[in-house]
Motif scaffolding. Structure first.
Motif, PDB file in Angstrom:
ATOM      1  N   ILE A   1       0.870  -1.178   0.000  1.00 21.82           N
ATOM      2  CA  ILE A   1       0.000   0.000   0.000  1.00 21.82           C
ATOM      3  C   ILE A   1       0.904   1.223   0.000  1.00 21.82           C
ATOM      4  N   ALA A   2       0.440   2.311  -0.603  1.00 28.22           N
ATOM      5  CA  ALA A   2       1.267   3.505  -0.735  1.00 28.22           C
ATOM      6  C   ALA A   2       0.486   4.741  -0.304  1.00 28.22           C
ATOM      7  N   LEU A   3       1.230   5.811  -0.092  1.00 31.98           N
ATOM      8  CA  LEU A   3       0.672   7.123   0.197  1.00 31.98           C
ATOM      9  C   LEU A   3       1.707   8.155  -0.188  1.00 31.98           C
ATOM     10  N   HIS A   4       1.312   9.395  -0.220  1.00 38.49           N
ATOM     11  CA  HIS A   4       2.314  10.454  -0.352  1.00 38.49           C
ATOM     12  C   HIS A   4       2.047  11.485   0.734  1.00 38.49           C
ATOM     13  N   THR A   5       3.139  11.989   1.276  1.00 37.58           N
ATOM     14  CA  THR A   5       3.052  12.952   2.353  1.00 37.58           C
ATOM     15  C   THR A   5       4.256  13.871   2.276  1.00 37.58           C
ATOM     16  N   SER A   6       4.304  14.825   3.161  1.00 35.56           N
ATOM     17  CA  SER A   6       5.330  15.858   3.145  1.00 35.56           C
ATOM     18  C   SER A   6       5.968  16.016   4.525  1.00 35.56           C
TER      19      SER A   6
ATOM     20  N   TYR B   1       5.555   6.969  -0.029  1.00 37.79           N
ATOM     21  CA  TYR B   1       5.935   5.989   0.984  1.00 37.79           C
ATOM     22  C   TYR B   1       5.124   4.728   0.735  1.00 37.79           C
ATOM     23  N   THR B   2       5.754   3.577   0.950  1.00 36.81           N
ATOM     24  CA  THR B   2       5.062   2.308   0.775  1.00 36.81           C
ATOM     25  C   THR B   2       5.233   1.436   2.012  1.00 36.81           C
ATOM     26  N   ARG B   3       4.375   0.456   2.118  1.00 34.33           N
ATOM     27  CA  ARG B   3       4.421  -0.474   3.242  1.00 34.33           C
ATOM     28  C   ARG B   3       3.879  -1.810   2.756  1.00 34.33           C
ATOM     29  N   ALA B   4       4.512  -2.889   3.205  1.00 34.65           N
ATOM     30  CA  ALA B   4       4.002  -4.215   2.904  1.00 34.65           C
ATOM     31  C   ALA B   4       2.700  -4.412   3.647  1.00 34.65           C
ATOM     32  N   VAL B   5       1.776  -5.123   3.027  1.00 40.39           N
ATOM     33  CA  VAL B   5       0.490  -5.435   3.643  1.00 40.39           C
ATOM     34  C   VAL B   5       0.564  -6.865   4.149  1.00 40.39           C
ATOM     35  N   GLY B   6       0.108  -7.051   5.360  1.00 36.71           N
ATOM     36  CA  GLY B   6       0.078  -8.407   5.916  1.00 36.71           C
ATOM     37  C   GLY B   6       1.165  -8.700   6.890  1.00 36.71           C
TER      38      GLY B   6
ATOM     39  N   LEU C   1       3.727  12.183   9.185  1.00 36.55           N
ATOM     40  CA  LEU C   1       4.891  11.473   8.646  1.00 36.55           C
ATOM     41  C   LEU C   1       5.538  10.561   9.685  1.00 36.55           C
ATOM     42  N   PRO C   2       5.832  11.026  10.896  1.00 39.08           N
ATOM     43  CA  PRO C   2       6.399  10.106  11.891  1.00 39.08           C
ATOM     44  C   PRO C   2       5.458   8.939  12.233  1.00 39.08           C
ATOM     45  N   MET C   3       4.149   9.184  12.236  1.00 41.98           N
ATOM     46  CA  MET C   3       3.193   8.104  12.491  1.00 41.98           C
ATOM     47  C   MET C   3       3.302   7.051  11.394  1.00 41.98           C
TER      48      MET C   3
ATOM     49  N   GLY D   1       5.476   1.457   9.740  1.00 42.94           N
ATOM     50  CA  GLY D   1       6.205   0.610   8.799  1.00 42.94           C
ATOM     51  C   GLY D   1       6.302   1.121   7.380  1.00 42.94           C
ATOM     52  N   PHE D   2       5.833   2.332   7.110  1.00 39.08           N
ATOM     53  CA  PHE D   2       5.992   2.891   5.771  1.00 39.08           C
ATOM     54  C   PHE D   2       7.439   3.326   5.586  1.00 39.08           C
ATOM     55  N   ILE D   3       7.954   3.148   4.381  1.00 36.98           N
ATOM     56  CA  ILE D   3       9.314   3.585   4.062  1.00 36.98           C
ATOM     57  C   ILE D   3       9.273   4.440   2.799  1.00 36.98           C
ATOM     58  N   LYS D   4      10.216   5.363   2.713  1.00 39.00           N
ATOM     59  CA  LYS D   4      10.249   6.250   1.546  1.00 39.00           C
ATOM     60  C   LYS D   4      10.588   5.442   0.304  1.00 39.00           C
ATOM     61  N   HIS D   5       9.785   5.624  -0.719  1.00 41.54           N
ATOM     62  CA  HIS D   5       9.977   4.942  -1.996  1.00 41.54           C
ATOM     63  C   HIS D   5      10.636   5.871  -3.009  1.00 41.54           C
ATOM     64  N   SER D   6      10.107   7.094  -3.130  1.00 44.32           N
ATOM     65  CA  SER D   6      10.632   8.047  -4.108  1.00 44.32           C
ATOM     66  C   SER D   6      10.040   9.429  -3.838  1.00 44.32           C
TER      67      SER D   6
END
Length: 189
Positions: free
Chosen positions: A147-152, A184-189, A159-161, A166-171
């Protein structure tokens, strides 16, 4: 009254959570439920109130106001989850499933989280985390591995939440009205 952890209970098709005092079963009860069109005006007001703190960061605040206040329009391509406290909307988020229309900088197969907002008076109660988890649960329902999101970086609470969840910067993503964003993306499951 001493308050302990937030509790998540699935009941009647929604999520119910609240602070649990030691001497009472539930002090306050918040409910996460699906958006209905009657929520549009109230949700738009919550979104504006939540973004107001960033007014001086965006180079075109009137354009941001126009977009943010139409949060309900995102129901056309996504699933909006609203949070209620005593029947009043206090937050919301949009889950856009895999292969649904989304910005070109997201992989079309990724489900994404959009526009997580919490009313200023309801912040600090774990609601953002609950709304984010509800989106992760929907990504799991959709059998998505990510799953992904974008934030600033200006989103000093969100962002810290996300990072703790478990989200990590993707690009990097394109700036929005002068404000830098990243995916930011995070593995699901």
């Amino acid at each position: 009254m001493c308050i302990s952890d937030l509790v998540d209970i699935r009941q009647n098709g929604g999520y119910h959570f609240g602070a649990v005092p030691h001497d009472v079963l539930f002090d306050t009860m918040m409910t996460l439920r699906n958006y209905v069109s009657l929520d549009k005006t109230q949700l738009g007001g919550i979104a504006l109130a939540a973004f107001e703190q960033f007014k001086s960061d965006y180079t075109d605040w009137p354009a941001m106001v126009a977009g943010v206040s139409r949060m309900g329009d995102l129901a056309e391509d996504g699933e909006i989850i609203v949070a209620e406290d005593a029947g009043r909307i206090v937050g919301g988020v949009v889950y856009v499933g895999p292969h649904k229309p989304k910005a070109s900088y997201f992989d079309p197969s990724w489900p994404i989280i959009r526009m997580l907002v919490v009313a200023p008076e309801a912040q600090g109660r774990g609601l953002g985390r609950q709304l984010t988890q509800a989106c992760i649960d929907r990504a799991s329902r959709d059998r998505s591995p990510i799953i992904a999101l974008h934030t600033s970086p200006i989103m000093a609470v969100a962002l810290p939440m996300y990072l703790r969840m478990g989200f990590i910067k993707h690009s990097d993503a394109p700036d929005i009205h002068g404000v830098p964003y990243s995916i930011y993306t995070r593995a699901v499951g």
